[in-house]
Design a protein around this motif. Structure first.
Motif, PDB file in Angstrom:
ATOM      1  N   HIS A   8      66.226  52.349  44.890  1.00  0.00           N
ATOM      2  CA  HIS A   8      64.996  53.361  45.162  1.00  0.00           C
ATOM      3  C   HIS A   8      65.277  54.817  45.317  1.00  0.00           C
ATOM      4  CE1 HIS A   8      63.976  53.697  50.106  1.00  0.00           C
ATOM      5  NE2 HIS A   8      65.166  53.566  49.534  1.00  0.00           N
ATOM      6  N   ARG A   9      66.249  54.852  45.686  1.00  0.00           N
ATOM      7  CA  ARG A   9      66.870  56.215  46.272  1.00  0.00           C
ATOM      8  C   ARG A   9      67.749  56.617  45.001  1.00  0.00           C
ATOM      9  NH1 ARG A   9      66.803  57.839  51.778  1.00  0.00           N
ATOM     10  NH2 ARG A   9      66.954  54.845  53.069  1.00  0.00           N
ATOM     11  N   MET A  10      67.992  55.836  43.980  1.00  0.00           N
ATOM     12  CA  MET A  10      68.815  56.457  43.202  1.00  0.00           C
ATOM     13  C   MET A  10      67.729  56.498  41.070  1.00  0.00           C
ATOM     14  SD  MET A  10      72.151  54.264  43.283  1.00  0.00           S
ATOM     15  CE  MET A  10      73.005  54.856  42.204  1.00  0.00           C
ATOM     16  N   GLY A  11      68.059  57.621  40.521  1.00  0.00           N
ATOM     17  CA  GLY A  11      67.602  57.533  38.897  1.00  0.00           C
ATOM     18  C   GLY A  11      67.898  55.829  38.542  1.00  0.00           C
ATOM     19  N   ASP A  12      67.318  56.013  37.319  1.00  0.00           N
ATOM     20  CA  ASP A  12      67.804  54.598  36.700  1.00  0.00           C
ATOM     21  C   ASP A  12      68.371  54.829  35.385  1.00  0.00           C
ATOM     22  OD1 ASP A  12      66.397  55.120  34.007  1.00  0.00           O
ATOM     23  OD2 ASP A  12      64.096  55.003  35.037  1.00  0.00           O
ATOM     24  N   GLY A  13      68.990  56.351  35.287  1.00  0.00           N
ATOM     25  CA  GLY A  13      69.641  57.119  34.452  1.00  0.00           C
ATOM     26  C   GLY A  13      69.324  56.587  32.970  1.00  0.00           C
ATOM     27  N   GLY A  14      68.091  55.982  32.326  1.00  0.00           N
ATOM     28  CA  GLY A  14      67.472  55.517  31.619  1.00  0.00           C
ATOM     29  C   GLY A  14      67.299  54.157  31.059  1.00  0.00           C
ATOM     30  N   LEU A  15      68.138  53.104  32.116  1.00  0.00           N
ATOM     31  CA  LEU A  15      68.069  51.834  31.919  1.00  0.00           C
ATOM     32  C   LEU A  15      66.477  51.041  31.342  1.00  0.00           C
ATOM     33  CD1 LEU A  15      69.127  49.288  32.472  1.00  0.00           C
ATOM     34  CD2 LEU A  15      68.723  49.516  34.221  1.00  0.00           C
ATOM     35  N   PHE A  16      65.760  52.296  32.373  1.00  0.00           N
ATOM     36  CA  PHE A  16      64.319  51.145  32.192  1.00  0.00           C
ATOM     37  C   PHE A  16      64.132  51.513  30.741  1.00  0.00           C
ATOM     38  CE2 PHE A  16      62.384  50.096  36.771  1.00  0.00           C
ATOM     39  CZ  PHE A  16      63.825  50.171  37.041  1.00  0.00           C
ATOM     40  N   ALA A  17      64.073  52.939  30.393  1.00  0.00           N
ATOM     41  CA  ALA A  17      63.658  52.660  28.738  1.00  0.00           C
ATOM     42  C   ALA A  17      64.353  51.729  27.660  1.00  0.00           C
ATOM     43  CB  ALA A  17      63.848  54.272  28.639  1.00  0.00           C
ATOM     44  N   ALA A  18      65.409  52.028  27.671  1.00  0.00           N
ATOM     45  CA  ALA A  18      66.587  51.041  26.900  1.00  0.00           C
ATOM     46  C   ALA A  18      66.289  49.585  27.513  1.00  0.00           C
ATOM     47  CB  ALA A  18      67.765  51.526  27.394  1.00  0.00           C
ATOM     48  N   PHE A  19      65.577  49.391  28.541  1.00  0.00           N
ATOM     49  CA  PHE A  19      65.333  47.887  28.526  1.00  0.00           C
ATOM     50  C   PHE A  19      64.498  47.584  27.829  1.00  0.00           C
ATOM     51  CE2 PHE A  19      63.600  45.104  31.430  1.00  0.00           C
ATOM     52  CZ  PHE A  19      64.471  43.766  30.958  1.00  0.00           C
ATOM     53  N   GLU A  20      63.819  48.314  27.573  1.00  0.00           N
ATOM     54  CA  GLU A  20      61.851  48.620  26.780  1.00  0.00           C
ATOM     55  C   GLU A  20      62.170  48.311  26.076  1.00  0.00           C
ATOM     56  OE1 GLU A  20      58.519  50.705  28.764  1.00  0.00           O
ATOM     57  OE2 GLU A  20      58.033  49.162  29.357  1.00  0.00           O
ATOM     58  N   ALA A  21      63.135  49.248  25.235  1.00  0.00           N
ATOM     59  CA  ALA A  21      63.672  49.006  23.947  1.00  0.00           C
ATOM     60  C   ALA A  21      63.787  46.960  22.874  1.00  0.00           C
ATOM     61  CB  ALA A  21      64.067  50.379  23.195  1.00  0.00           C
ATOM     62  N   ILE A  22      65.034  47.722  24.004  1.00  0.00           N
ATOM     63  CA  ILE A  22      65.624  45.874  23.554  1.00  0.00           C
ATOM     64  C   ILE A  22      64.791  44.509  23.316  1.00  0.00           C
ATOM     65  CG2 ILE A  22      67.184  44.669  24.750  1.00  0.00           C
ATOM     66  CD1 ILE A  22      68.933  46.730  25.650  1.00  0.00           C
ATOM     67  N   VAL A  23      63.826  44.403  24.774  1.00  0.00           N
ATOM     68  CA  VAL A  23      62.807  43.641  25.143  1.00  0.00           C
ATOM     69  C   VAL A  23      61.370  43.589  23.783  1.00  0.00           C
ATOM     70  CG1 VAL A  23      63.366  42.908  27.342  1.00  0.00           C
ATOM     71  CG2 VAL A  23      61.335  44.758  26.933  1.00  0.00           C
ATOM     72  N   ALA A  24      61.508  44.847  23.457  1.00  0.00           N
ATOM     73  CA  ALA A  24      60.426  45.251  22.193  1.00  0.00           C
ATOM     74  C   ALA A  24      61.101  44.580  20.905  1.00  0.00           C
ATOM     75  CB  ALA A  24      59.990  47.025  22.106  1.00  0.00           C
ATOM     76  N   GLU A  25      61.908  44.334  20.410  1.00  0.00           N
ATOM     77  CA  GLU A  25      62.894  43.781  19.326  1.00  0.00           C
ATOM     78  C   GLU A  25      62.413  42.355  19.745  1.00  0.00           C
ATOM     79  OE1 GLU A  25      66.020  44.676  18.332  1.00  0.00           O
ATOM     80  OE2 GLU A  25      66.019  46.633  19.372  1.00  0.00           O
ATOM     81  N   HIS A  26      61.638  41.238  20.743  1.00  0.00           N
ATOM     82  CA  HIS A  26      61.841  40.239  20.856  1.00  0.00           C
ATOM     83  C   HIS A  26      60.539  39.854  20.834  1.00  0.00           C
ATOM     84  CE1 HIS A  26      66.060  39.830  20.484  1.00  0.00           C
ATOM     85  NE2 HIS A  26      66.202  40.638  20.631  1.00  0.00           N
ATOM     86  N   ARG A  27      59.358  40.529  20.672  1.00  0.00           N
ATOM     87  CA  ARG A  27      58.335  40.323  21.439  1.00  0.00           C
ATOM     88  C   ARG A  27      58.121  40.980  22.819  1.00  0.00           C
ATOM     89  NH1 ARG A  27      54.261  40.442  18.318  1.00  0.00           N
ATOM     90  NH2 ARG A  27      52.699  39.371  18.611  1.00  0.00           N
ATOM     91  N   GLY A  28      58.950  41.048  23.611  1.00  0.00           N
ATOM     92  CA  GLY A  28      58.730  41.004  24.825  1.00  0.00           C
ATOM     93  C   GLY A  28      57.566  41.506  25.611  1.00  0.00           C
ATOM     94  N   ARG A  29      56.865  40.066  26.874  1.00  0.00           N
ATOM     95  CA  ARG A  29      55.504  40.612  27.073  1.00  0.00           C
ATOM     96  C   ARG A  29      56.563  41.207  28.998  1.00  0.00           C
ATOM     97  NH1 ARG A  29      53.639  35.195  25.870  1.00  0.00           N
ATOM     98  NH2 ARG A  29      52.777  35.596  23.872  1.00  0.00           N
ATOM     99  N   PRO A  30      55.227  42.747  29.864  1.00  0.00           N
ATOM    100  CA  PRO A  30      55.972  42.212  30.993  1.00  0.00           C
ATOM    101  C   PRO A  30      55.451  41.568  31.851  1.00  0.00           C
ATOM    102  CG  PRO A  30      54.401  43.929  29.259  1.00  0.00           C
ATOM    103  CD  PRO A  30      54.877  43.130  28.786  1.00  0.00           C
ATOM    104  N   HIS A  31      56.068  41.742  33.135  1.00  0.00           N
ATOM    105  CA  HIS A  31      55.155  41.512  34.296  1.00  0.00           C
ATOM    106  C   HIS A  31      54.109  42.187  34.758  1.00  0.00           C
ATOM    107  CE1 HIS A  31      54.903  40.187  38.192  1.00  0.00           C
ATOM    108  NE2 HIS A  31      55.894  39.296  38.035  1.00  0.00           N
TER     109      HIS A  31
END
Ligand SMILES: Cc1cc2nc3c(=O)[nH]c(=O)nc-3n(C[C@H](O)[C@H](O)[C@H](O)COP(=O)(O)OP(=O)(O)OC[C@H]3O[C@@H](n4cnc5c(N)ncnc54)[C@H](O)[C@@H]3O)c2cc1C
Length: 441
Positions: A372-395
């Protein structure tokens, strides 16, 4: 979680501290009748109401400037049918209270997630799940719900009674009414043999589909910047199995010291000197090395998580899991980012709950975390782009940026859910900004 402010308005924040609300009031109801009173009073005062559990969601689901309605006093088991395994519990019952109570009746929930601090209503409202290709989310065990609706009336629903409401309200996001009682189909209490060891991620990915089917519950924790993965294989054993629980000192050492206190220190060092994270991750993955023990299912499934983090988790079709993990790994390798938390991979069978992330789809879950004290460095956005290609459904309880249009493409029963919402809560008494993004105004 909630503190009074000099201005008179309380401040509420969630477990991770990333969602903060200044509600007009925080009310803790003690009975279904009190819930009805709160709902009616708020409606006549022109205020909105958000039910809240233990605040373990990372999203803004519970945030409100109206009335935050806690069910923490509505806790406990109200009826048990030992023959059928059907159990009724009050809506605010925390899972750790429920697990102990069920154990006393030789019953258990069929499957659980990683922790037991959530309320039963909060857990089902967001589709909380554990792991196992022949297992389902907690909401699949629900056989009946008692709801207080926006007009203050009480509605009992089940597969035979108000079936449409039941289908919508099992994973209901707190958007349809306040759940004051839940009926659950439990199973006879069972024991699990836990086998945990560090392995090579590349090797595990080669055989992960077969592994997932070979074990009742397979759970992977890959340490970014390394090829190390902690593999947890949990399997049912017969009652007379001679396996033993972990010695108390070992459980304390592993969970309290290594998983919590030492891990907190590791994360603080990571936040200060991100460059050391790859080496720290190698060391952490080895420190959480091999162990084997046998215990009651709920003691094996759940452990304490005290180090605060933010999380995003998506369900993808099971067949896509290796592609998704490899893509996340490639992204981490190509970017200047420091990730001390493991990436978790789990599995679940497809179910029939309208807004379940596993709706009619055998699924794999991939979860990324950041301290919680660190930025994600763009990981969460990149992760969303990756799972979007597989019709990912978010928790529903974890961070994501999807809105109504995309969700409607991902969930075949989305229009049916919206229709039930329109019928039960036309004035959006249970609305908030987050729900407007997800479901529309
Ligand atoms: C450390 C940690 C570990 C986690 N592990 C897992 C895991 O292993 N698997 C997994 O799937 N998820 C996991 N989660 C996510 C968590 O299970 C969900 O976010 C869950 O919803 C939290 O329950 P809660 O009681 O805190 O609900 P809250 O976060 O308080 O509320 C969640 C939703 O439920 C609604 N709600 C609550 N009570 C009621 C009610 N009585 N009636 C109607 N609606 C209600 C709220 O309005 C809100 O929309 C984890 C979260 C944390 C912080």
């Amino acid at each position: 979680m909630s503190t009074a402010q000099p201005s008179g308005r309380p401040t509420w924040s969630n477990w991770a501290g990333n969602q903060v609300a200044r509600p007009a009031a925080v009310v803790a109801a003690r009975s279904t009748q009190e819930v009805r009173d709160v709902v009616r009073d708020a409606a006549s005062a022109g205020q909105r109401v958000r039910p809240v559990g233990t605040g373990h969601s990372f999203t803004g689901l519970a945030v409100t400037d109206g009335v935050l309605l806690s069910l923490e006093h509505l806790s406990g088991v109200t009826a048990v049918d030992r023959e059928s395994g059907r159990v009724r519990v009050l809506g605010g019952t925390p899972l750790h209270v429920l697990n102990l109570a069920l154990d006393a009746f030789d019953l258990a929930l069929p499957n659980l997630g990683d922790i037991d601090r959530q309320s039963i209503s909060g857990a089902i409202a967001t589709g909380t799940h554990g792991t196992g290709t022949r297992q389902y989310g907690i909401a699949s065990a629900v056989t009946g719900l008692r709801l207080v609706l926006a007009d203050g009336s009480v509605l009992q629903c089940s597969p035979d009674e108000h079936a449409e409401v039941f289908q919508a309200a099992r994973v209901g996001l707190g958007a349809l009414g306040v759940v004051t009682e839940v009926e659950l189909q439990c199973v006879p209490a069972f024991r699990l043999r836990a086998r945990e060891r560090g392995e090579s991620l590349s090797a595990v990915l080669e055989r992960v589909q077969a592994e997932a089917d070979a074990h009742d519950h397979l759970d992977l924790h890959w340490f970014p910047h390394t090829d190390r993965v902690l593999v947890k294989r949990n399997d049912r054993v017969p009652d007379d199995d001679p396996g033993r629980p972990l010695a108390a000192w070992r459980a304390r050492l592993d969970d309290d010291l290594l998983s919590n206190r030492v891990f907190e220190a590791v994360n603080r060092v990571s936040a200060r000197w991100p460059a050391v994270v790859p080496r720290l991750n190698q060391a952490t993955s080895r420190a959480l090395g091999t162990r084997e023990y046998t215990d009651a299912s709920w003691r094996v499934f759940c452990s304490a998580r005290e180090v605060r983090f933010r999380e995003s988790e998506y369900a993808v079709p099971r067949a896509a899991v290796v592609d998704v993990v490899r893509a996340v790994r490639d992204w981490v390798d190509r970017h200047d980012v420091a990730l001390p938390f493991p990436v978790e991979v789990r599995f679940l069978g497809g179910d029939d709950v309208w807004l379940s992330t596993a709706y009619e789809r055998d699924s794999a879950y991939v979860a990324v975390h950041q301290y919680h004290r660190m930025g994600d460095g763009g990981l969460f956005a990149a992760f969303e782009a990756i799972v979007a290609e597989h019709r990912g459904r978010p928790h529903w309880g974890k961070l994501h940026t999807l809105g109504r249009e995309r969700l409607a493409e991902l969930y075949p029963r989305f229009p049916d859910f919206l229709a039930v919402r329109d019928r039960l809560d036309p004035e959006r008494l249970f609305g908030n900004d987050h729900l407007t993004r997800l479901l529309g105004p």
